[in-house]
Enzyme design. Structure first.
Site, PDB file in Angstrom:
ATOM      1  CD  GLU A 287      -1.599  -2.515   1.380  1.00  0.00           C
ATOM      2  OE1 GLU A 287      -2.116  -3.304   1.071  1.00  0.00           O
ATOM      3  OE2 GLU A 287      -0.434  -2.785   1.950  1.00  0.00           O
TER       4      GLU A 287
ATOM      5  CG  HIS B  98      -9.502  -7.848   5.654  1.00  0.00           C
ATOM      6  ND1 HIS B  98      -9.077  -8.514   6.500  1.00  0.00           N
ATOM      7  CD2 HIS B  98      -8.996  -7.790   4.617  1.00  0.00           C
ATOM      8  CE1 HIS B  98      -7.968  -9.191   5.861  1.00  0.00           C
ATOM      9  NE2 HIS B  98      -8.123  -8.706   4.727  1.00  0.00           N
TER      10      HIS B  98
END
Length: 322
Positions: free
Chosen positions: A54, A123
């Site tokens: 990321e 998540h």
């Protein structure tokens, strides 16, 4: 008007903007796989999958934006933005100011957030307030396919970095989407249902819970106005203050942790700017200060539901304050 899911509305917005502007590119975690039609139309030079890194994805987006492109970076799940905080907050959010306006950073960061898939705490974490608190960033969270398309088109054309959050629970919910080009300006809330007795202010999936609550209240003779913020930064303060002055009673609802959430900022705004209009204290309904369970029933219990919202509105309307 055609009917699209929120997922497909995002794809339609991407396709239209990539056709309109050759500087628009898209990359990220599985984006070319999820949107094969875009990969086939635009090729791997303009849309591609990336490694699961990321920070590198966000850093590449910031560099591409500074270099004259308009990147859309898909970081998949909102908690993964933790790995991209330096690139988004400390670079993209600040460098336009630090450069004295010499650089633009027109990048969009996509991420899924919220309950609905039972994906567990790592998540599922609603982090929008982090980015609202970060100077230089804009934050968007639509509740309908039409708004997802119109807001994404506006975000791609914006010269500032935008964190664009997609509510997982709404991702495959269908809705009518205008066939012609409609841009939804960032910072403009929508009144989904007019009312006179109490205001329900929300964003994301809890907007729909507010609408359900308003329907229940209407059958009891209580008129509830429902405001969908759509954009969290810039925030439509005029719409918030207008509905407060109209009804005098406000319930603010969001799925994210109630503690230091966006609702706290809205409550403070109302207290500072429209206190004299209040007929009752402002109420906030939000998630608990706890990681989100993977169990679907327990996950749903962390989200303010329509019955809880209706109950809060009833309390405000029944109470008498001197």
């Amino acid at each position: 008007m055609p009917t699209l899911t929120l997922h497909d509305a995002v794809g339609a917005a991407l396709a239209e903007e990539m056709r309109r502007d050759s500087t628009v590119i898209a990359f990220g975690e599985g984006i070319a796989t999820k949107r094969r039609e875009l990969a086939e139309e635009f090729g791997t030079r303009r849309i591609r999958n990336t490694p699961l890194s990321e920070g590198i994805i966000a850093g590449t987006a910031a560099g591409a934006a500074a270099g004259g492109l308009r990147p859309v970076a898909d970081l998949l799940f909102a908690p993964f933005l933790c790995y991209a905080m330096d690139e988004l907050v400390n670079s993209a959010g600040k460098l336009r100011y630090i450069s004295g306006g010499q650089f633009r950073f027109p990048l969009v960061t996509l991420a899924m957030t919220g309950a609905g898939w039972g994906v567990g705490a790592q998540h599922n974490h609603n982090v929008e307030a982090w980015f609202v608190h970060s100077p230089g960033l804009k934050v968007v969270m639509p509740s309908t396919p039409a708004d997802a398309k119109g807001l994404l088109k506006a975000a791609i054309r914006d010269d500032n970095p935008v964190v664009f959050l997609l509510d997982i629970g709404l991702l495959y919910q269908p809705g009518e989407v205008p066939d012609d080009e409609v841009l939804v300006p960032l910072g403009q809330a929508a009144t989904l249902r007019p009312g006179n007795d109490v205001s329900l202010i929300s964003y994301g999936k809890t907007v729909h819970h507010c609408v359900q609550a308003a329907e229940t209240l209407a059958a009891e003779g209580v008129s509830a106005e429902v405001i969908d913020l759509r954009s969290l930064k810039p925030l439509d303060t005029s719409a918030i203050l207008a509905t407060t002055r109209k009804t005098g009673r406000v319930v603010i609802v969001h799925e994210a942790n109630r503690l230091c959430g966006v609702g706290a900022e809205i409550a403070a705004l109302i207290a500072e700017e429209a206190f004299s209009a209040l007929k009752a204290p402002v109420l906030r309904l939000g998630g608990p200060d706890a990681p989100v369970p993977a169990s679907f029933p327990l996950e749903q219990a962390t989200v303010p539901q329509a019955d809880a919202i209706a109950a809060a509105a009833r309390r405000l309307c029944a109470a008498r304050y001197a």
